[in-house]
Design an enzyme around this catalytic site. Structure first.
Site, PDB file in Angstrom:
ATOM      1  N   ALA A 194      63.434  76.823  36.648  1.00  0.00           N
ATOM      2  CA  ALA A 194      64.290  77.568  37.563  1.00  0.00           C
ATOM      3  C   ALA A 194      65.768  77.314  37.288  1.00  0.00           C
ATOM      4  CB  ALA A 194      63.948  77.181  38.994  1.00  0.00           C
ATOM      5  N   ARG A 204      71.952  88.917  36.513  1.00  0.00           N
ATOM      6  CA  ARG A 204      71.758  90.328  36.846  1.00  0.00           C
ATOM      7  C   ARG A 204      71.549  90.581  38.340  1.00  0.00           C
ATOM      8  NH1 ARG A 204      67.172  91.688  32.666  1.00  0.00           N
ATOM      9  NH2 ARG A 204      67.138  89.416  32.473  1.00  0.00           N
ATOM     10  N   TYR A 248      70.840  91.564  82.748  1.00  0.00           N
ATOM     11  CA  TYR A 248      71.109  90.420  81.872  1.00  0.00           C
ATOM     12  C   TYR A 248      70.701  89.147  82.573  1.00  0.00           C
ATOM     13  CZ  TYR A 248      73.459  86.762  79.263  1.00  0.00           C
ATOM     14  OH  TYR A 248      73.702  85.621  78.554  1.00  0.00           O
ATOM     15  N   ASN A 304      76.723  83.955  83.937  1.00  0.00           N
ATOM     16  CA  ASN A 304      76.500  82.560  83.524  1.00  0.00           C
ATOM     17  C   ASN A 304      77.727  81.893  82.923  1.00  0.00           C
ATOM     18  OD1 ASN A 304      76.349  84.327  81.341  1.00  0.00           O
ATOM     19  ND2 ASN A 304      75.019  82.966  80.170  1.00  0.00           N
TER      20      ASN A 304
HETATM   21  C1  UD1 Z   1      60.376  84.003  27.842  1.00  0.00           C
HETATM   22  C2  UD1 Z   1      59.517  83.633  26.630  1.00  0.00           C
HETATM   23  C3  UD1 Z   1      58.865  84.910  26.080  1.00  0.00           C
HETATM   24  C4  UD1 Z   1      58.057  85.569  27.165  1.00  0.00           C
HETATM   25  C5  UD1 Z   1      58.924  85.845  28.393  1.00  0.00           C
HETATM   26  C6  UD1 Z   1      58.083  86.335  29.545  1.00  0.00           C
HETATM   27  C7  UD1 Z   1      60.766  81.817  25.596  1.00  0.00           C
HETATM   28  C8  UD1 Z   1      61.563  81.398  24.432  1.00  0.00           C
HETATM   29  N1  UD1 Z   1      60.357  83.063  25.622  1.00  0.00           N
HETATM   30  O1  UD1 Z   1      61.415  84.826  27.371  1.00  0.00           O
HETATM   31  O2  UD1 Z   1      58.033  84.595  24.998  1.00  0.00           O
HETATM   32  O3  UD1 Z   1      57.475  86.777  26.696  1.00  0.00           O
HETATM   33  O4  UD1 Z   1      59.572  84.645  28.839  1.00  0.00           O
HETATM   34  O5  UD1 Z   1      58.918  86.647  30.629  1.00  0.00           O
HETATM   35  O6  UD1 Z   1      60.477  81.016  26.452  1.00  0.00           O
HETATM   36  N2  UD1 Z   1      64.953  78.785  31.773  1.00  0.00           N
HETATM   37  C9  UD1 Z   1      65.522  77.609  32.126  1.00  0.00           C
HETATM   38  N3  UD1 Z   1      66.518  77.116  31.365  1.00  0.00           N
HETATM   39  C10 UD1 Z   1      66.958  77.760  30.253  1.00  0.00           C
HETATM   40  C11 UD1 Z   1      66.379  78.977  29.909  1.00  0.00           C
HETATM   41  C12 UD1 Z   1      65.363  79.461  30.672  1.00  0.00           C
HETATM   42  O7  UD1 Z   1      65.148  76.993  33.124  1.00  0.00           O
HETATM   43  O8  UD1 Z   1      67.874  77.226  29.607  1.00  0.00           O
HETATM   44  C13 UD1 Z   1      63.864  79.317  32.590  1.00  0.00           C
HETATM   45  C14 UD1 Z   1      64.272  80.593  33.265  1.00  0.00           C
HETATM   46  O9  UD1 Z   1      64.795  80.325  34.551  1.00  0.00           O
HETATM   47  C15 UD1 Z   1      62.953  81.319  33.341  1.00  0.00           C
HETATM   48  C16 UD1 Z   1      62.155  80.829  32.133  1.00  0.00           C
HETATM   49  O10 UD1 Z   1      62.787  79.633  31.738  1.00  0.00           O
HETATM   50  O11 UD1 Z   1      62.255  80.949  34.509  1.00  0.00           O
HETATM   51  C17 UD1 Z   1      62.123  81.826  30.999  1.00  0.00           C
HETATM   52  O12 UD1 Z   1      63.407  81.974  30.473  1.00  0.00           O
HETATM   53  P1  UD1 Z   1      64.034  83.350  30.006  1.00  0.00           P
HETATM   54  O13 UD1 Z   1      65.352  83.103  29.447  1.00  0.00           O
HETATM   55  O14 UD1 Z   1      63.887  84.340  31.085  1.00  0.00           O
HETATM   56  O15 UD1 Z   1      63.051  83.702  28.802  1.00  0.00           O
HETATM   57  P2  UD1 Z   1      62.776  85.119  28.226  1.00  0.00           P
HETATM   58  O16 UD1 Z   1      63.826  85.449  27.261  1.00  0.00           O
HETATM   59  O17 UD1 Z   1      62.473  86.083  29.283  1.00  0.00           O
END
Ligand code: UD1
Ligand code: CA
Length: 454
Positions: free
Chosen positions: A9, A15, A364, A384
């Site tokens: 998280a 976005r 009231y 009141n």
């Molecule tokens: C990731 C997967 C991808 C998959 C997709 C599905 C990787 C490299 N790729 O891509 O294969 O198809 O999810 O949705 O993992 N996060 C952190 N710290 C960071 C980066 C990310 O906590 O530095 C967390 C984000 O909050 C998120 C999750 O990791 O919950 C996934 O990260 P995100 O950057 O969304 O990965 P995607 O590019 O969507």
């Protein structure tokens, strides 16, 4: 089997265009990430580890002691995020990893992934789905034996790999020791310059471990929320689940698509809910109650067979077979008994209305008490506030307060007393007395006629 869940998280969630961290945006009564945390907790039977980033303080304030925390100081990728949780990866057992922005993920699915991994004695497994449009997702590359050999991110994929329709859902289960070993080998050597968690799969498969692709049957479950359109869509699906389960437990909904019930609400059997009703927080609705269109009820208890129409009820308790509204406003601290009537344009705040009392119109009641079976006429004001402090008014049982009476607090009206309409009551009224507190009527004969003629 000892399984810990790690919820990622620390992503930035730009976005959402919001001052609130993405994972704390709410859907159907819980924060996005709370849905994931609860599912992870249920699946593993223990507190999950939440990997938090920039918004750590706000997230910690929200979850308190419900989760364990790991800090990712810089957002350097999903693999880097898991490295931040390294302290929780010691010993035997498994780690289930799930992204924190997938509120629809079910506990059963996480549990199935972990159970299959342990049952088959695997080093790692991941949830996958086959989708018509795989754009943007990591593609699953399988080997000859059906195991996953690696995951290629969309941006790093060749055209041939882009043609693969099986995608990585970002939900994994690893043997903890193997995960640590794999994490130690990650490099940011890719299109995004990030430490990809997905590269752990290639490392383990290269070491001869079979990495299993486990199917996720319901494509809603891995729906991520990145912007407010997806937030609305996810919330709608969550509400659909809540409403379906309530209907199956004996609640009638006239139009479930327009009925807004938080996951935290509990509702008895044979309750009927009309469109446009919003039930929030710790609200409890008793059997047989009828909620007509357009009410908002938050953190309140509504007794059996009570009816509510077009009203706002906040932090209040209402007994059985009482009628509320239309257009009543019950504010925090309102406690209304059974067999009562709280009618149109009545506002109640921090007041007790005892069984059988009636407050039917335009009144009231602030900081007071109304005894059993007392009748409050139209347009009564419990005065009141003197501009400095709030005071209480106590009206006994079986009393009768005429229309347009002002009860200037602090004041007490005894049991069975009558207050004449239009009175402004500043002194206590003893029981069974009649109080008339207004100037006597005087009619001046011919006055109007003389004025016209002047
Ligand atoms: C990731 C997967 C991808 C998959 C997709 C599905 C990787 C490299 N790729 O891509 O294969 O198809 O999810 O949705 O993992 N996060 C952190 N710290 C960071 C980066 C990310 O906590 O530095 C967390 C984000 O909050 C998120 C999750 O990791 O919950 C996934 O990260 P995100 O950057 O969304 O990965 P995607 O590019 O969507
Ligand atoms: Ca994502």
């Amino acid at each position: 089997m000892d399984t810990i869940a790690i919820v990622l998280a620390a992503g930035e969630g730009k976005r959402m265009k919001s001052d609130t961290p993405k994972i704390l945006h709410r859907a159907a009564g819980k924060a996005l990430c709370e849905w994931v945390v609860d599912a992870a907790c249920e699946a593993t039977g223990q507190k999950p580890v939440l990997v938090v980033g920039k918004a750590a303080d706000t997230v910690k304030e929200y979850f308190g002691g419900r989760v364990l925390y790991a800090h990712q100081t810089e957002p350097l990728g999903s693999g880097h995020a898991v490295m931040a949780a390294d302290g929780y990866l010691e010993g035997d057992g498994y780690a289930v990893i799930v992204a924190g922005d997938m509120p629809l993920i079910r506990a059963e699915t996480l549990k199935r992934l972990a159970d299959e991994t342990a049952r088959d004695g695997l080093g790692a497994s991941l949830l996958t789905a086959v989708v018509p449009d795989a754009f943007g997702y990591g593609r699953v590359i399988r080997g000859e034996n059906g195991g996953v050999v690696r995951i290629v991110e969309h941006r790093d994929a060749t055209d041939e790999q882009k043609a693969i329709h099986e995608i990585n859902l970002s939900i994994y289960c690893f043997q903890k020791a193997l995960l640590r070993e794999a994490l130690a080998t990650l490099t940011p050597d890719n299109a995004q310059g990030e430490y990809y968690l997905t590269d752990c799969v290639e490392y383990l498969s290269g070491k001869g471990h079979y990495v299993k692709a486990v199917s996720c049957y319901d494509n809603d479950e891995w729906m991520g929320v990145n912007d407010r359109c997806q937030l609305a869509e996810a919330a709608k699906k969550l509400r659909g689940r809540i409403n379906r389960s309530l209907m199956l437990s004996g609640v009638t909904m006239i139009d479930p698509d327009n009925t807004y019930i938080d996951a935290t609400v509990s509702i008895g059997q044979d309750v009927t809910i009309y469109p446009g009703v919003t039930l929030e927080g710790g609200t409890v609705i008793g059997n047989g109650a009828v909620l007509y269109p357009g009410s908002r009820i938050a953190d309140s208890t509504i007794g059996a067979y009570t009816t509510v129409q077009n009203s706002v009820i906040l932090n209040a308790v209402i007994g059985e077979r009482t009628t509320v509204g239309p257009y009543a406003y019950l504010r925090p601290g309102s406690v209304v008994g059974s067999g009562c009537r709280v009618g149109d344009f009545v506002e109640i705040k921090n007041a007790q209305i005892k069984d059988g009392a009636k407050v039917s119109h335009l009144t009231y009641v602030g900081d007071g008490e109304i005894g059993e079976k007392t009748n409050i006429g139209c347009g009564v004001v419990f005065v009141n506030y003197d501009g400095k402090k709030k005071s209480r008014t106590v009206v006994g049982k079986n009393a009768f307060i005429g229309c347009n009476v002002n009860l200037i607090a602090p004041v007490t009206v005894g049991d069975g007393a009558y207050i004449a309409a239009g009175s402004t009551v500043t002194h206590d009224v003893e029981e069974d007395a009649l109080c008339v507190a207004r100037s006597r009527q005087r009619n001046i004969e011919g006055w109007a006629k003389r004025r016209r003629e002047e």
